[in-house]
Design an enzyme around this catalytic site. Structure first.
Site, PDB file in Angstrom:
ATOM      1  N   CYS A 134      58.471  30.487  35.865  1.00  0.00           N
ATOM      2  CA  CYS A 134      59.056  29.152  35.750  1.00  0.00           C
ATOM      3  C   CYS A 134      60.280  29.266  34.863  1.00  0.00           C
ATOM      4  O   CYS A 134      60.166  29.509  33.668  1.00  0.00           O
ATOM      5  CB  CYS A 134      58.045  28.169  35.155  1.00  0.00           C
ATOM      6  N   GLU A 188      62.048  26.654  41.550  1.00  0.00           N
ATOM      7  CA  GLU A 188      61.841  28.070  41.831  1.00  0.00           C
ATOM      8  C   GLU A 188      62.831  28.505  42.912  1.00  0.00           C
ATOM      9  O   GLU A 188      63.243  27.689  43.741  1.00  0.00           O
ATOM     10  CB  GLU A 188      60.402  28.321  42.285  1.00  0.00           C
TER      11      GLU A 188
END
Length: 250
Positions: free
Chosen positions: A2, A110
């Site tokens: 992340c 992402e």
């Protein structure tokens, strides 16, 4: 992993979800490493025999610094910690035992590699929107000059089948029914919370392709979450390196 996330609701919503006072803040659409992030930390039980810990909110630097680091300039930026090994890694072992936190988020970004030079960003948010709590670790680092800085990392786990086509890792999500157990570092050792660090089920999140505006930290408005058409994938040689290989060591 992340590397960017967002937190959009106002402070009153966060207060209601987590049961802690929170200072007012504007919507944050593109939170990046080294920036301040909101965390919810636990404390001692309110009264003898109670399993419900006190909680407090605080701002910390996103970029974990272990207490034993001598020269920060020579130490890598730790924004993520692998949940499978955090309890045994020297960098995270103490925090995993004593300083687990919740990190409120509206979702995360992402990138899926589509070729040597291209990567398609995705905005990954809870289905139906809302707020989730990422599992996090916190450490207060004492600088050589005597000042202190609170730092944190987001725990990650293996991606579920829905996210795996984008990336092989995803943030650990702590469910509301597990908040108290996660934050209670007095009564619960790492082995006692291992079961709540499993990947969320497919369908928990929805994935939305967005433009590469999110790549620049300066772009911090709602337009970075607008859906776009997915980039076409380019053929890759077998030895093509993933863009974040250097960040998957922890």
């Amino acid at each position: 992993m992340c590397g960017r996330f967002a937190l959009l609701p106002n402070a009153a919503v966060i207060e209601d979800i987590f049961g802690v006072p929170v200072e007012a803040f504007p919507p944050r659409y593109n939170i990046a490493p080294t920036q301040p992030i909101l965390v919810i930390a636990g404390g001692m039980p309110r009264e003898p025999g109670s399993n419900q810990p006190d909680r407090m909110s605080m701002l910390v630097r996103w970029g974990f610094i272990p207490g034993w680091v001598k020269d920060v300039s020579q130490f890598p930026l730790l924004i993520n910690a692998r949940s499978e090994t955090a309890a045994t890694k020297a960098s995270f072992r103490a925090a995993m035992r004593h300083r687990r936190v919740l990190i409120p988020a509206s979702g995360f970004y992402e990138w899926k590699r589509t070729g040597r030079k291209n990567a398609q960003p995705y905005w990954v948010r809870p289905t139906g929107e809302g707020v989730v709590a990422f599992g996090g670790l916190m450490e207060t680092y004492a600088e050589p000059g005597g000042s202190e800085i609170d730092t944190a990392a987001i725990l990650t786990t293996g991606a579920n089948s829905q996210i795996a086509h984008i990336h092989d890792r995803m943030p650990v999500v702590i469910r509301p029914e597990h908040y108290a157990r996660w934050l209670d570092c007095v009564g619960n050792e790492p082995r006692d919370v291992a079961d709540i660090m499993e990947p969320v089920e497919p369908g928990f999140f929805e994935t939305i392709p967005v433009s590469d505006k999110v790549n620049k930290v300066a772009n911090a408005g709602p337009d970075i979450q607008e859906p776009v058409e997915v980039l076409q994938e380019e053929p890759q040689p077998d030895d093509a390196q993933k863009p974040d290989d250097q960040l998957t060591l922890f």
